[in-house]
Motif scaffolding. Structure first.
Motif, PDB file in Angstrom:
ATOM      1  N   LYS B 244      77.646 -24.081  31.089  1.00 40.62           N
ATOM      2  CA  LYS B 244      77.021 -24.412  29.792  1.00 40.62           C
ATOM      3  C   LYS B 244      75.746 -25.189  30.063  1.00 40.62           C
ATOM      4  CE  LYS B 244      80.234 -23.797  26.326  1.00 40.62           C
ATOM      5  NZ  LYS B 244      80.018 -23.240  25.015  1.00 40.62           N
ATOM      6  N   TRP B 245      74.708 -24.899  29.351  1.00 39.61           N
ATOM      7  CA  TRP B 245      73.474 -25.684  29.515  1.00 39.61           C
ATOM      8  C   TRP B 245      72.718 -25.730  28.222  1.00 39.61           C
ATOM      9  CZ3 TRP B 245      68.621 -22.827  29.712  1.00 39.61           C
ATOM     10  CH2 TRP B 245      68.792 -21.434  29.689  1.00 39.61           C
TER      11      TRP B 245
ATOM     12  N   ARG C 169      72.025 -18.279  27.126  1.00 39.92           N
ATOM     13  CA  ARG C 169      73.160 -19.175  26.915  1.00 39.92           C
ATOM     14  C   ARG C 169      74.370 -18.409  26.367  1.00 39.92           C
ATOM     15  NH1 ARG C 169      68.927 -23.172  25.734  1.00 39.92           N
ATOM     16  NH2 ARG C 169      69.195 -24.855  27.236  1.00 39.92           N
TER      17      ARG C 169
ATOM     18  N   SER D 148      72.700 -21.039  21.976  1.00 41.97           N
ATOM     19  CA  SER D 148      73.416 -19.784  21.766  1.00 41.97           C
ATOM     20  C   SER D 148      73.495 -19.456  20.272  1.00 41.97           C
ATOM     21  CB  SER D 148      74.822 -19.910  22.355  1.00 41.97           C
ATOM     22  OG  SER D 148      75.526 -18.710  22.169  1.00 41.97           O
TER      23      SER D 148
END
Lengths: 245, 245, 245, 245
Positions: B244-245, C169, D148
């Motif tokens: 995750k970033w 992501r 996201s």
């Protein structure tokens, strides 16, 4: 001027930015504690603040010495609650990498980063006990950009910014406002004027729009101080309107 | 394996990343010079490289000592032209700001920033004389973000990144490729596994997609080394696909 | 050349970067699908790829038309699994803000951002069904910096970068490598040469170190493609060694 | 209240942020021009401003229509010199990439980026003629980070930031202050409260420190307006003290 029962400490109260910050907060009724390496040079600043009916205490301070920092900020907080701590020591140098001695690299870091850590930590200790406070750090273009020849200076300024960020994330929720002011410009000081003249000739000084008056920096700190905690800024960048960026 | 008349120096050739980088470059025919604080711990790495027909010299190296760094890199360059210098020393610690002692703050900086400056500067000196070379620094998430509790670690990693940037801008036009690899992830080492288990329980280790194998870091350095100078990367960030970033 | 049962689609296969990327992947055994606005201009590229024993399909493609994009990528994926989708359309213009017409602003966005969204989304749809893939976007200095006069171009390039980030992501954990290549330099094309000559005179072309050969960009995409998923890069910046930054 | 012979235009004067900004500037003596898509919804705002002895003109404004924008800002400037233009239209949506329709992608961009370009350009045109002015854009976390699901929203907000940057670099030296306010937090509105409750349950609303009152945003714009031109900020990020970042 309404006097306040609160102190503001300026670590690195030089002739320009630091001095202006001290004057600004003194003029708003705070008792200011000003420290700089050569304490005797504080005399004109103290005189000016007192002449304007401000309250000020000055002392020689080697900000790289932990015990001096503990005692400087502790004394301010004993006098009246430490409301704001401003760290304002720079050490702008430029050398080709192979000419950057280990002594320069270390000294610049001690002045511009390590001292800032000491100031921030000790201020945090005092402010956490009271559940409030403000800790402000002075940054520069070199806080964000490692330009050619700036390994030592940017190395220290990047590091100081990291310290400020880590503190802001930890202390914000504890009601302590930690901010980092990025001055993306030359400040209008004798030293900067001289350097610009050397580099670009006298004409470089003709455009007053490119040099930032120290009082504008002080005003920016005052704005940060006035922010409600529901809308705090961590990083405030300022530059004169004529600056290229 | 085709042997090359060139050396690669790895400053901080630990059991994980640094060791893998050494193995990779040795397997490509370079003579590798590996240094770490406790020289006796290099034995398994040296044995493994030699078993694979690689050429390696190891020695105890306190990277914070200027004379040791000068001699370590100088010896590598005397053996054969120093083609690549990799700086790979970290010092990941996390403390609340008021529990960050001045000793910790200083030591972390000496290990993770000051040593990197020494390595980079000495490598530059040797490479400038030959008109070519590669200097690579290992960074981390903390190179870009000062998280809560990371004043010391991020302070040092931000600083190292500034040093790398300043060197890249100065040395790029002189045909020396300076790069900064940002590992935005935990690397799959015993230490990281243990820490994750403590924090999140055994399940935290179940997802292999979240830990980066050291060999992938080594492969990334190899990619940087292979870039033509007409398309050099300064900053290469890598993370495992599940991160995750 | 070992043929692979996989396709690579290049959206914006112009005479320079896009064409080189197509050639590179074709030379590695992929069947390449190349699209550009004026399909007839693809002839030399197709001829060159086929002469080198590569397999290629070309077609006129208005990348701003959803149905054309769906059919272009869908056809590639029907031919053989779509392994890589490269989006490579730019639209570099510079106007003072008050001279930036709404038509220019909109058109630049449609070409450089909206088309990229369409390409990325359709590629994602096809790749998610197969559980793997690579989606690469070409960025520029203007992806990170809104320079004076670049409201339209940087507006589109910033937007494309946001699309790429959001996709990376979301899709990374689903085994799709989304990357954004930042070319921080002029690429060595006829158009760039002409513009530099206009601005700075013939001497501006004398330094070959400041212009990036399109093949170096293609090699960078190849490096991104070769990264193991345990160490993916999202953003890869490249510049020639002589570039100021 | 001292009346000023100057106008402030708020494009996107919604029930929350935009309305508060209008109230703040009205309370400082400016005549405010407020526009929003559904003009009839402006009634309560106008009533509130007038009740406080402020001067305000409201109208239905589809900010995506060039002619409406030209006339809205032109009318403000005809009434009295346009001193400040605030662009405040957002369009926060979140969809998986394959569910992001071309219609959504385009509409979000038209509302949050293209309209901002129109507002900025027309304000610039009027202000350049007078040699002074202020153009402020409202940004968000998504201006800096493509999370996201945010391809459309971040795509537009990144783009708006680029427009603001390009304008700031061009117009700053011409005495026009262009700034971009990044609100790194949820603003305390009915919509945000509802969404938080859906996601995290009622407890998510218990911590008042995590939602930013619209008036704090208005106060931040007021601070930007008060900066002397010798120390202008381009990007001001604000967040409530309890926010994680």
């Amino acid at each position: 001027m309404k006097k306040r029962n609160a102190t503001v400490a300026v670590v690195g109260a030089g002739d320009f930015i630091g001095g202006e910050i001290a004057k600004k907060f003194a003029s708003e009724g705070f008792t200011v504690f000003v420290g700089r390496r050569q304490g005797e040079k504080l005399a004109p600043l103290i005189k000016e603040i007192e002449a304007a009916d401000g309250k000020v205490f000055g002392r020689a301070l080697d900000a790289r010495k932990e015990d001096e920092m503990v005692s400087f900020l502790g004394d301010a907080d004993k006098h009246a609650p430490l409301e704001v701590c401003v760290f304002n020591i720079g050490a702008n140098v430029n050398f080709p990498i192979v000419d950057t001695t280990e002594r320069v690299f270390r000294k610049v870091w001690e002045m511009a980063c390590y001292s800032g850590f000491l100031a921030g930590r000790e201020a945090a200790r005092l402010m956490l006990a009271r559940g409030k406070g403000n800790i402000f750090f002075t940054g520069a273009t070199a806080s964000l950009r490692g330009g050619s020849g700036y390994a030592a200076f940017a190395g220290a300024k990047f590091g100081l910014r990291a310290v400020a960020q880590a503190m802001a994330r930890e202390l914000g929720p504890k009601n302590i406002h930690v901010a980092h002011l990025i001055i993306d410009s030359g400040v209008d000081t004798a030293w900067v004027r001289e350097r610009r003249e050397q580099m670009w000739g006298k004409e470089a000084l003709d455009n007053p729009d490119l040099l930032m008056p120290p009082a504008s920096v002080a005003a920016s700190y005052w704005q940060l101080y006035q922010q409600p905690r529901s809308a705090w800024t961590f990083e405030l960048e300022i530059r004169p309107f004529g600056e290229k960026w």
